[in-house]
Design an enzyme around this catalytic site. Structure first.
Site: not given
Length: 310
Positions: A195, A257, A260, A268, A286
């Site tokens: 990402g 997304e 954790i 990855y 936001f």
């Protein structure tokens, strides 16, 4: 579990099974009921499932919006988990779609796969133009020498359990209702992809996953259970996940997304499975990064509380 993908080249050891027939997208409670009926119909025979890849709907309408609840690999894993020994996963192509209902029964089920008994839902259609019915299959089975059981549609209160009803629940941000029909949490499975690493910069590193080809649940933030399926970090974790296009950063390709909780390590390329447990809020844009971080803090606290109560 063995996967057989060509009905014209089947070994003797893969013949003689009892099989539930259908698409089994989601492997929901209705599907499991049909599989159990197949097990009970011939308990001494290997338990099989006959399904198709790609899904016939994708074959006939290739430009339709993504609708699959799970990938073929995730479906196979789920079917193995309920005791299926033989997965006949046949390519759905022009040759198969062009078979008449009788030819499908004779060439595929009887001559090709050598099935001992089959179980289908009451709404099962097959053969060219979906012209064959469950009753037709029962008659063909009697002629050809294999048993046929027609399973009634399964209902939960006033709603018939179906992949369509589950998709609707997910689109309406009702993952617990979807789970009640599935008999398990709805999951997104696949490898962790690279990402932009924005989450890491914000103090919330995420495991990113593609949802290409899958029915997209309601965009927003979820309390989730994350299972790392392989590798040094294999195990079950709790987390919070964002499903959507990340409007704060001008993205337009949806993905998932997951942050954790209390995890350190590199995921990855690792295969993971994310269970959507509860919907926390919709996707928002936001005014500042500080406002986004404040909301992420609140989302994490709420998710931890929900998951701790499971």
């Amino acid at each position: 579990m063995r996967i057989i993908s060509d009905y014209q080249f089947v070994t003797d050891t893969d013949r003689g099974a009892t099989a539930a027939i259908g698409n089994f997208d989601g492997v929901h409670l209705g599907h499991r009921s049909v599989i159990e009926m197949a097990r009970d119909a011939a308990p001494d025979a290997p338990l099989g499932v006959l399904t198709f890849d790609p899904h016939p709907r994708a074959y006939f309408a290739p430009k339709s919006a993504p609708f699959r609840l799970m990938s073929s690999a995730a479906r196979a894993s789920c079917l193995a988990g309920v005791g299926v020994e033989k997965l006949y996963q046949l390519p759905f192509n022009t040759a198969l779609a062009s078979l008449s209902p009788y030819d499908f029964a004779q060439k595929v089920l009887h001559d090709g796969l050598g099935l001992k008994h089959v179980v289908v839902g009451a709404d099962f259609c097959f053969g060219e133009g979906r012209s064959g019915t469950a009753e037709d299959l029962r008659n063909y089975g009697a002629q050809l020498g294999f048993g046929v059981t027609v399973a009634p549609l399964m209902a939960q209160t006033e709603q018939t359990i179906s992949s369509t009803a589950i998709r609707r629940a997910l689109s309406d941000a009702r993952p617990r209702d979807a789970a009640a029909m599935l008999g398990h949490w709805h999951r997104i499975e696949g490898p962790v992809i690279g990402g932009e690493q924005r989450g890491r910069e914000l103090g919330y590193p995420t495991a990113n996953m593609s949802i290409d080809g899958l029915h997209p649940p309601a965009f927003g933030v979820y309390a989730v259970i994350a299972d790392v399926l392989e590798g040094p970090h294999q195990g079950r974790y709790h987390g919070v996940a964002s499903m959507g296009v990340r409007p704060m950063f001008g993205e337009n390709k949806p993905n998932l997304e997951t942050f954790i909780f209390d995890f350190k390590g590199d995921l990855y390329g690792a295969p993971i499975s994310i269970a959507l447990v509860d919907y926390l809020r919709g996707e928002e844009k936001f005014d500042s990064l500080e406002a986004l971080i404040t909301q992420m803090d609140a989302d994490s606290l709420r998710a931890r509380a929900i998951l701790a109560a499971l």
